[in-house]
Design a protein around this motif. Sequence first.
Motif, PDB file in Angstrom:
ATOM      1  N   PHE A  85     -57.669  -0.050  62.492  1.00 35.67           N
ATOM      2  CA  PHE A  85     -58.428   1.011  62.955  1.00 35.67           C
ATOM      3  C   PHE A  85     -58.348   1.272  64.518  1.00 35.67           C
ATOM      4  O   PHE A  85     -57.867   2.388  64.928  1.00 35.67           O
ATOM      5  N   HIS A  86     -58.465   0.131  65.190  1.00 32.97           N
ATOM      6  CA  HIS A  86     -57.889   0.354  66.587  1.00 32.97           C
ATOM      7  C   HIS A  86     -56.662   0.555  67.212  1.00 32.97           C
ATOM      8  O   HIS A  86     -56.310   1.331  68.006  1.00 32.97           O
ATOM      9  N   ILE A  87     -55.787  -0.117  66.305  1.00 34.20           N
ATOM     10  CA  ILE A  87     -54.197   0.034  66.447  1.00 34.20           C
ATOM     11  C   ILE A  87     -53.917   1.903  66.266  1.00 34.20           C
ATOM     12  O   ILE A  87     -53.474   2.243  67.094  1.00 34.20           O
ATOM     13  N   PHE A  88     -54.172   2.297  65.197  1.00 35.96           N
ATOM     14  CA  PHE A  88     -53.951   3.697  64.574  1.00 35.96           C
ATOM     15  C   PHE A  88     -54.548   4.738  65.651  1.00 35.96           C
ATOM     16  O   PHE A  88     -54.088   5.579  65.610  1.00 35.96           O
ATOM     17  N   SER A  89     -56.003   4.380  65.871  1.00 38.62           N
ATOM     18  CA  SER A  89     -56.569   5.345  66.741  1.00 38.62           C
ATOM     19  C   SER A  89     -55.872   5.520  68.139  1.00 38.62           C
ATOM     20  O   SER A  89     -55.819   6.294  68.790  1.00 38.62           O
ATOM     21  N   GLU A 198     -54.239  -8.772  66.440  1.00 39.11           N
ATOM     22  CA  GLU A 198     -55.346  -8.969  67.755  1.00 39.11           C
ATOM     23  C   GLU A 198     -54.694  -8.507  68.731  1.00 39.11           C
ATOM     24  O   GLU A 198     -55.460  -7.675  69.690  1.00 39.11           O
ATOM     25  N   VAL A 199     -53.523  -8.857  69.114  1.00 37.61           N
ATOM     26  CA  VAL A 199     -52.910  -8.296  70.388  1.00 37.61           C
ATOM     27  C   VAL A 199     -52.856  -6.713  70.394  1.00 37.61           C
ATOM     28  O   VAL A 199     -53.009  -6.174  71.421  1.00 37.61           O
ATOM     29  N   PHE A 200     -52.142  -6.375  69.270  1.00 40.06           N
ATOM     30  CA  PHE A 200     -52.129  -4.809  69.445  1.00 40.06           C
ATOM     31  C   PHE A 200     -53.424  -4.018  69.269  1.00 40.06           C
ATOM     32  O   PHE A 200     -53.722  -3.109  69.912  1.00 40.06           O
ATOM     33  N   PHE A 205     -57.175  -0.507  71.899  1.00 41.33           N
ATOM     34  CA  PHE A 205     -58.690  -0.229  71.725  1.00 41.33           C
ATOM     35  C   PHE A 205     -58.766   0.979  72.266  1.00 41.33           C
ATOM     36  O   PHE A 205     -58.548   1.328  73.797  1.00 41.33           O
ATOM     37  N   TYR A 206     -59.436   2.129  71.694  1.00 39.03           N
ATOM     38  CA  TYR A 206     -59.553   3.573  72.068  1.00 39.03           C
ATOM     39  C   TYR A 206     -60.643   3.437  73.274  1.00 39.03           C
ATOM     40  O   TYR A 206     -60.239   4.456  74.140  1.00 39.03           O
TER      41      TYR A 206
END
Length: 498
Positions: A85-89, A198-200, A205-206
């Motif tokens: 979710f954090h990556i794609f956002s 984790e790294v991505f 993180f938005y």
Amino acid sequence: MSRSRAGHGTQPLKKRSHESSANRCEDTFPPTRKMAAPLLEKLSESLGSPEPAVRLLLSILIGYPFALVYRWFLFYQPAPVIHLFHIFSGLALAAFNFGPQLYHSVICVFVQFLMLRLMGRTVTAVLSSFTFQMVYLLLGYYYTATEEYDIKWTMPHCVLTLKLIGLSFDFYDGGKEAPQLSEEQKKSALTSVPSLLEVFGFSYFYGGFLVGPQFTLRSYQSLVARELTDCPGKPPSSVIPAMKRFALGFLCLVIYAIFSPSYPDSYYLTDEYEAQPFWYRCVFILLWGKVILYKYVSCWVIAEGVCILSGLGYNGVVDGKHQWDACANMKVWLFETTPLFGGTIASFNINTNAWAARHVFKRLKFLGNKTTSHVATLFFLTIWHGLHSGYILCFTMEFLIITVERQAQALVRDSPMLTKMVNSHLYPIIYVVQQFIHWLFMGYPLVPFCLFTYDKWLKVYSSVYFCGHLFFLVAYLVMPFLRKALVPKKERSEKKQH
């Protein structure tokens, strides 16, 4: 006075206009970006702001709905789901603002992950990371530079550069024995190899991808593990603290929107400004400096609210109260009231300054000289901001101002007469005079910082007769004589012994 203000660089061999750059990229923008363009164009016209600035502001604000989605639907989900979710956002925000140029950040994050995996906890890995990330950023500045302030992919990339370099340091620290680490390093050291997700997720993180703040992978891991909450096992009760920061940030944004049209950077270069009396030119610098900084204050405080809403801003309990300032990038009250340049620096872009102190200044302890470490840290921050001469002049001026102010503070502290004076009924008058000097010369170093090239800042400084440089240079030269005259001989000898 470190500021998270990237997107600048030196002039390229061929100047690139904004219009031609936009035309070159027009056909490569994703469909969603093209569909949003007419609406954003109308919105930017109604607000009187450039479209990239409107996109950036909307992207920061979108962090609040993202944080609510995380709280309502993803809080109890497995870690890989939250990472995705954090990556794609974050990628969506990058695409919305910079189109296909998001690939720059993807490359750097992936290369950083490979360095962690393949090089391990070695000095070579840290140096390789530092070199690769900084060179990539500086090349980005060079090849995208214009003579104006542009919001482009290098802006979030400078934030990402610090994140990834810090990640390599924290991974290296994780291989040391506990006694070798400071308390600060123990909190951020990574004891295991982070996964690719984790790294991505940490990088995109938005709440911190576009304008900061800086935070460690350990903090991000604690967020994903549901540890950053005042209600164990439940989403944090952070809605009200987040809305308070949003309201404060929005107020700063309104102040900037109202007053910035009256204090444009371009006015410095007009014949009208040069024709004004000397006092008017100086007061304009003072007021312009105050207004221009609200642009950064508003973005950072609003972004901090996103971090608080998600839980990343949780900072434990102090005196029985839950703290939400782990991602605080501004101490607004201190920023507005302090009469000291050191106070302004302590209140402004806190996380970036803390990053520089932790990963540059303190790691140069082996040099055995604080002044050398300070100069090296300021040099790093200079090139991190960009390659224009204005940055060099700004941070050089900052070093001179802080040096003089520390000498002046020591003089007041050691002189019985001056100590008595500042503790007397005269203090309100002293405060007003000190605050005027502070505000005037806070705007003074910002002139080259915002005008970038020497032909522009030289024109402005010449028009005010380099008064800031002369004031602090004279103060620096006179301070030893004042100390000899105002500090008792006994006090001076004791200080020399210490």
